[in-house]
Enzyme design. Structure first.
Site, PDB file in Angstrom:
ATOM      1  N   TYR A  54      32.184  96.448  79.440  1.00  0.00           N
ATOM      2  CA  TYR A  54      32.662  97.651  78.752  1.00  0.00           C
ATOM      3  C   TYR A  54      31.568  98.231  77.871  1.00  0.00           C
ATOM      4  CZ  TYR A  54      32.896  94.909  74.488  1.00  0.00           C
ATOM      5  OH  TYR A  54      32.557  94.130  73.424  1.00  0.00           O
ATOM      6  N   TYR A 110      41.605 100.073  65.258  1.00  0.00           N
ATOM      7  CA  TYR A 110      41.390  99.400  63.980  1.00  0.00           C
ATOM      8  C   TYR A 110      42.036 100.091  62.774  1.00  0.00           C
ATOM      9  CZ  TYR A 110      38.427  96.058  66.269  1.00  0.00           C
ATOM     10  OH  TYR A 110      37.984  95.043  67.065  1.00  0.00           O
TER      11      TYR A 110
END
Lengths: 472, 596
Positions: A54, A110
């Site tokens: 990724y 987050y």
């Protein structure tokens, strides 16, 4: 391929036109755009170990993370909450070889806090993910692929049974296409072999959550090994698989997550277990289970209304059954104590009184026992068992009286005998007057030394027995 | 060349080397070693020759004739190059195995490294031997004692002899393993299959992070950091090269935690070859994993290299066990690392975001238990204070049900009046939180609130409770009731339904208790005064007082008369305080009930 992907990710700063909202609430929190179609139709099931490459970028194009830079694909267990929400949801939709871009809102990443030093607060993250492959979750300690789990239904909560915890499972065992066993049972983890549960299966169940249902593939060395299992027609060295559902298990007592309802549930769970053991005359085990019932209910705080009534009822049953087990094991003192506790909760418990009567009888206290049985009869005049016990008590009391009579009957003769013996002994210990006559007496020895003795210290002065005088 | 001949040459060589080194003729020693005449004998007989040089590897040589020491190093490197590697390695390892002599140990690392490079094929076994040797040397190093240093004072540790020694030894080890790390670094090749050398090095570096590093100050200050810090940073860089993702060890921490729990009563079998190597305590001590995450998460070393995908909740859960491991230690600097790690993982979570059901894990009990020990017993003031803040931060990370469950269970673990008082204040804040937000009041209202109040707002032994010992809890409890009575006039929390019960469980016995205690302490004060008068009358000099004062069931040691008077006066003052609070609470309750 790698270089190409990185570039794409850097250019894409807002989701492309073909992006699809894959967030469960359809709030646009995770947008997925497929860059390259994968092969096959399968997507990884929950718990799978997924290997991906990724590249992560912020919306301004800054690359903050890339597995390619680390030289190794990133791997994680899907659906375990170990990664941010967007990944657990997003990767579960991808097929093998697929490359997709996930645009993740902070709520799925987050959040407000960000992740210092790389992710600022409230950041939308863009991940370009390539799913390389996945395997079932390897539960073997050696990571040799001998115990593989494929989850079918996800379990609740976070905890898994500890070693020694009682688990309640439903399992279907298959060898090839043949179902060799199908049953529901409960057993304490670690004692599976007693219940025909092979090592690998037990190891796997340790990692189950409540309510989880999974398929477990076992290599023969974690199953029935080179011996096979003739009763189930399993040949030597056979790989097998199970479909297992963990219906319930004993939670760790130190756990703080149990609210009142769950405590009741746990207590009921053990009450049932105890009753089963009791019916099968395994009293020691039943005892253990009933003790656990009590341990979940001991402290009153947190229960209210119906739950409180239920708690009291369970607690009463717990103590009564403990008493019964102790009676069966001939532990009368413990049985009596349990009855006392039960009667404290409900002074008119017939069972409590009856069992305490039995315990007292066992302890050789028929008079106390009689009081208990009479109390039972008073409450229920038709209780024949109690009536019978009263008869038994009366008999015992009579017997005891008879025995006492015997003990005390010869009492005077006995005392007289003992006195005679004492007299005899006293006489034996009297000094023989004839022998000591004319020798130095006790007072003589304590005298001062004479001048003669002082001048001749090495002269031994002897007493009548020939022993040396201690003051010389 | 015959065997006899080689033996002769060998003894000749050892004699010459010994003589030259002893008398400082270094050029002669060097020329001998470069002489091809001895090549064969160096190759065959290295185990005889090595000791003749290594015996000069002592501190004395470094101090008196550094050039001889340098020469020895050159000689040993040359011998390592020329010898047959298998035999020489064994001899070097044996020589290096002297725990007291760091000078020798460090000087031998270079020749050992040279030999290892000559053994690329059978590297695994020989590298393992070398790393084991280094490991045992490192674990034998003594660690500094507890100095109770606060703040900047910790910089002084750099001059502690133990720290200097550790720094020196690590200074040799880091360059030693660098080339072997690079050989299998993931940054160099895209080959990521399991590799024995890589696993070996990972275990080794993790070991180095445990003892003795755990006991040192590894923090970074504004301008300077300890010398060992930069070496630690390098070790972590190695670890990133080797493992790729530094966060993978969190999974091992989890297995370790559950294994420990299930095997607690069994004999733990170490060296079980069936296990994954990273699961073995003898290979990777859990302390090392804890230090690793302290360094990554609290000191931010290599944090930017770690994958930015992990969920903070996951990291928090996995780190709790590691924090417990750290703060259970008695060494201050280990405890400090635990506190810093706790802070670091809590910061990443937002308030109210942690779901209650993670409390299923028994680790929470252990965490609070060990944290409260730090709060009460730790000798360093700043640690105690920061532990208190961590507890609050921890509590408020949970959702409403989680907070409720924690508050319900905490008193079973902590039984210290100060902490109970603090918890009551937290409870008050939680109620404010629940009242003022749209968040459901469910857990801070009605029966559930009453459950909490009945735990916190009660006197353990009724009127006979020691008020002096429990003053913190009592004052906080009264404040809480007063706050609720003032704030919640509409009875949103249902507090008013239970006022009668509170009256019985706390307020009445307290009134009675104050009366009893005050009378008791006044009597003591009178005794003291009488005693004093008596003493003045007799000789006027002796100050020894015989009136016994007990606080919290413990007799106070020999206090002077004045001290005793102070103790009693302060106790009497707290009674005043409690009493005045009590009357205010009563006022509030009375006015509240009138209104409702």
């Amino acid at each position: 391929m790698a270089a190409e992907n990185t570039e794409t990710a850097e250019v894409v700063q807002s989701p492309g036109p073909s992006a699809v909202d894959i967030s469960p609430d359809k709030d646009g929190g995770i947008l997925k755009e497929i860059i390259k179609e994968g092969t096959g139709f399968e997507t990884p099931v929950q718990g799978s170990r997924v290997f991906v490459h990724y590249v992560g970028t912020l919306t301004d194009g800054t690359k903050f993370d890339s597995s390619r830079d680390r030289g190794k694909p990133f791997d994680f267990n899907l659906g375990k909450g170990s990664v941010i929400k967007a990944w657990d949801i997003g990767v579960a939709t991808m097929r093998k070889g697929e490359v997709a871009v996930l645009t993740c809102k902070p709520e799925y990443a987050y959040g407000k806090a960000g992740s210092p030093p790389t992710i600022p607060p409230d950041a939308t993250l863009i991940f370009e993910i390539e799913v390389i492959e996945w395997t079932g979750e390897d539960l073997s300690q050696k990571k040799d692929g001998g115990i593989i789990r494929y989850q079918i239904t996800k379990g609740d909560g976070y905890s898994t049974p500890n070693e020694g915890a009682v688990v309640e499972v439903r399992l279907v065992g298959k060898h090839g296409n043949r179902v060799f066993e199908e049953r529901e049972l409960s057993f304490p983890l670690g004692e599976g072999s007693e219940f025909g549960i092979c090592e690998g299966l037990e190891r796997a169940i340790e990692k189950f959550k409540k309510g989880e249902k999974s398929r477990i593939e076992l290599k023969s060395k974690y199953a029935f090994k080179a011996e096979g299992k003739a009763e189930l027609a399993i040949p030597p060295n056979a790989d097998i698989e199970y479909e297992v559902e963990l219906k319930n298990f004993e939670k760790a007592k130190e756990s703080w997550s149990l609210d009142s309802a769950e405590k009741i549930e746990q207590a009921k769970f053990f009450k049932e277990k105890g009753t089963n053991y009791f019916k099968n005359e395994k009293y020691a085990l039943a005892l253990k289970m009933y003790k656990k019932v009590i341990s979940f209910l001991e402290f009153g705080s947190g229960f209210e209304g119906d739950l409180d009534a239920e708690r009291k009822a369970l607690l009463l049953v717990g103590h009564l059954n403990l008493a019964l087990c102790h009676l069966k094991l001939l532990e009368h003192v413990e049985a009596r104590d349990q009855c006392d506790k039960a009667l404290k909760l409900d002074p008119s418990s017939e069972k409590g009184l009856f069992r305490r009567g039995q315990a007292n009888l066992g302890l050789g206290e028929p008079e106390k026992a009689k009081v208990d049985f009479e109390a039972v009869c008073k409450m229920d005049p038709n209780n024949k068992a109690a009536a019978n016990q009263i008869i038994l008590c009366n008999k015992k009391i009579k017997e005891q009286k008879g025995r006492e009579k015997k003990i005390y009957a010869n009492m005077f003769e006995k005392f007289a005998q003992r006195d005679r013996e004492k007299e005899e002994e006293w006489r034996r210990n009297q000094p023989d007057v004839m022998k000591t006559l004319g020798e130095w007496g006790q007072d003589e020895r304590e005298r001062e030394m004479t001048d003669f003795e002082r001048e001749n210290p090495n002269i031994l002065m002897l007493n009548s027995t020939g022993e040396e005088f201690k003051n010389m | 060349m015959s065997v006899q001949n080689i033996d002769d040459l060998c003894s000749e060589l050892t004699t010459i080397l010994g003589d030259c080194l002893a008398s400082g003729r270094i050029n002669e020693a060097l020329s001998v070693i470069y002489n091809v005449k001895y090549d064969q004998c160096i190759k065959d007989k290295s185990w005889d020759i090595i000791p003749s040089v290594t015996k000069f590897l002592i501190q004395e040589t470094v101090d008196n004739s550094p050039e001889v020491f340098d020469c020895c190093e050159t000689l040993l490197k040359e011998i390592a190059e020329k010898s047959s590697p298998e035999e020489a390695l064994l001899e070097f390892l044996e020589q290096a195995e002297s725990f007291e002599n760091d000078v020798k140990f460090l000087a031998l690392l270079k020749p050992i490294q040279i030999i290892l490079f000559k053994l690329p094929k059978r590297r695994r076994q020989s590298l393992e031997w070398c790393l084991n040797m280094i490991e045992s040397h490192v674990t034998s190093l003594p660690v500094p004692e507890n100095y109770r240093l606060e703040g900047e004072e910790r910089k002084l540790l750099d001059s502690d002899p133990c720290v200097c020694r550790i720094t020196k030894v690590y200074g040799g080890i880091v360059p030693f393993c660098k080339p072997f790390v690079n050989e299998v670094s993931l940054r160099q090749r895209a080959e990521y299959q399991k590799n024995v050398q890589r696993d070996l090095l990972i275990c080794f570096i993790l070991q180095l992070l445990g003892h003795p590093l755990a006991f040192l100050d590894l923090e970074c200050y504004e301008k300077s950091s300890s010398a060992i810090r930069s070496m630690t940073e390098e070790l972590l860089t190695f670890l990133t090269y080797l493992a790729g993702d530094l966060m993978v060890f969190l999974e091992y921490a989890e297995t370790r935690e559950s294994e420990r729990r299930s095997k607690r009563n069994e004999n733990f079998t170490t060296g079980n070859s069936d296990e994954d190597i990273f699961c073995r305590e003898d290979k990777v001590p859990v302390l090392s994993i804890a230090i690793l995450y302290y360094l990554v998460l609290a000191e931010h070393i290599q944090l930017s290299e770690a994958p930015c995908i992990y969920s903070p909740l996951y990291i928090f859960q996995r780190c709790l066990y590691l924090i417990v491991v750290l703060i259970k230690h008695s060494e201050e600097l280990v405890v400090r690392k635990g506190l810093l790690l706790a802070n670091a993982v809590l910061v990443t979570l937002s308030e109210g975001s942690v779901p209650w059901n993670i409390l299923e894990s028994p680790i929470h009990k252990e965490f609070v238990e060990s944290l409260s020990k730090v709060m009460i017993c730790c000798e360093v003031e700043s640690f105690r204070k920061s532990a208190v803040l961590i507890l609050r931060s921890y509590l408020f990370k949970f959702d409403a049900k989680g907070r409720y469950l924690l508050m319900l269970n905490l008193p079973t673990v902590v039984n210290h009046s100060g902490i109970l008082g603090y918890l009551i204040t937290q409870l008050k804040d939680m109620i404010i939180n629940a009242l003022s937000s749209t968040m459901t009041l469910a857990y801070f209202t009605g029966k559930t609130l009453y459950d909490l109040m009945s735990i916190y707002c009660s006197l353990e032994h009724g009127a006979e409770t020691d008020l002096v010992e429990n003053v913190d809890q009592i004052v906080s409890a009264l404040n809480l009731i007063r706050f609720l009575a003032l704030r919640d006039r509409e009875n949103k929390t249902g507090m008013w339904d239970y006022v009668g019960v509170l009256e019985k469980s706390l307020l009445e016995p307290l009134r009675e208790g104050i009366k009893l205690s005050r009378a008791h302490y006044k009597l003591m004060l009178r005794d003291l005064e009488e005693e004093k008068n008596g003493m003045v009358n007799s000789d006027g000099l002796t100050r020894k007082s015989n009136v016994a004062i007990t606080v919290g069931g413990q007799m106070l040691p020999n206090l002077t008369h004045e001290n005793k008077v102070t103790v009693i006066t302060s106790a009497l003052n707290s009674f005043e305080l409690i009493e005045s609070l009590l009357s205010r609470v009563n006022e509030c309750i009375d006015s509240g009930t009138l209104k409702s």
